[in-house]
Design a protein around this motif. Structure first.
Motif, mmCIF file in Angstrom:
data_model
loop_
_atom_site.group_PDB
_atom_site.id
_atom_site.type_symbol
_atom_site.label_atom_id
_atom_site.label_comp_id
_atom_site.label_asym_id
_atom_site.label_seq_id
_atom_site.Cartn_x
_atom_site.Cartn_y
_atom_site.Cartn_z
ATOM 1 N N LYS A 2 0.825 -1.200 0.000
ATOM 2 C CA LYS A 2 0.000 0.000 0.000
ATOM 3 C C LYS A 2 0.857 1.247 0.000
ATOM 4 N N THR A 3 1.968 1.189 0.702
ATOM 5 C CA THR A 3 2.877 2.332 0.731
ATOM 6 C C THR A 3 3.474 2.559 -0.651
ATOM 7 N N GLN A 127 -4.146 11.408 1.557
ATOM 8 C CA GLN A 127 -4.041 10.748 2.859
ATOM 9 C C GLN A 127 -5.413 10.299 3.368
ATOM 10 N N LYS A 130 -6.441 7.369 1.381
ATOM 11 C CA LYS A 130 -5.655 6.196 1.783
ATOM 12 C C LYS A 130 -6.243 5.584 3.061
ATOM 13 N N LYS A 131 -6.655 6.453 3.998
ATOM 14 C CA LYS A 131 -7.285 5.952 5.226
ATOM 15 C C LYS A 131 -8.564 5.184 4.896
ATOM 16 N N ASP A 134 -7.530 1.839 3.359
ATOM 17 C CA ASP A 134 -7.030 0.933 4.404
ATOM 18 C C ASP A 134 -8.166 0.393 5.276
ATOM 19 N N LYS A 140 -9.673 -0.170 -4.380
ATOM 20 C CA LYS A 140 -8.458 0.374 -4.979
ATOM 21 C C LYS A 140 -8.809 1.218 -6.212
#
Length: 198
Positions: A2-3, A127, A130-131, A134, A140
């Protein structure tokens, strides 16, 4: 994983002309970097700006290669205009010249604060997305769509569809896509004007 995806998307965002220059996103909407100044000591600043806006160590490209690719893309585009929509050539030349002028203004030192603000807002949005990714709240594909914004990706997709139409000698499709790309390029220029006016 993911990073790595986040880093790649981040690099892509920062390399996209549509967001930072603005090809800002025109057909080669990915144009971003202006020419370097010849003032002594300014090359270091230009290099700092490049490394600040693009994580070059993690991406396999160089800005010189990128600029050459964008110049080649523009030449191809104008050749296709000559072939499929010659009546629009003067309009294309005007739009592309305006795009370059707007990109240079966007990348000028006077607009460093606006660029930084835009970059921070974009990073905050990524960000947050992304949260959500996750946490399983978005897929995706949704992450990519929301992070890039559908319209911003339109120029890129249209250009590649145009290239495919030219390769398959689909003249009608090529003419249609050129007209569509011209309108997208005009809209992109307007978006950059608005960003500069803020």
């Amino acid at each position: 994983m993911k990073t790595r995806l986040l880093i790649m998307l981040l690099g892509f965002f920062l390399a996209m002309p549509g967001f930072t220059s603005a090809n800002l996103q025109t057909p080669d909407n990915s144009e971003k970097q202006g020419e370097r100044s010849t003032v002594p000591g300014s090359q270091d600043k230009a290099e700092d700006k490049e490394s600040e806006e693009c994580d070059c160590e993690k991406q396999e490209h160089s800005h010189k290669n990128w600029q050459a690719k964008m110049a080649e893309r523009e030449q191809n585009l104008l050749a296709w205009v000559d072939q499929y929509t010659p009546e629009k050539k003067s309009e294309w030349i005007k739009v592309l010249a305006e795009k370059k002028e707007l990109r240079n203004k966007w990348l000028s030192p006077e607009n460093a604060q606006k660029r930084e603000k835009w970059k921070q807002e974009k990073m905050a949005k990524i960000q947050e997305l992304k949260k959500q990714l996750d946490a399983g709240k978005i897929t995706k594909e949704e992450f990519v769509q929301k992070a890039h914004g559908g319209k911003a990706m339109g120029n890129w997709k249209t250009f590649h569809d145009l290239k495919a139409a030219v390769e398959t000698k689909n003249d009608q499709q090529a003419a249609t896509l050129l007209n569509q790309l011209l309108e997208q390029s005009k809209q992109h220029n307007e978006k950059i004007k608005a960003m500069l006016a803020e």
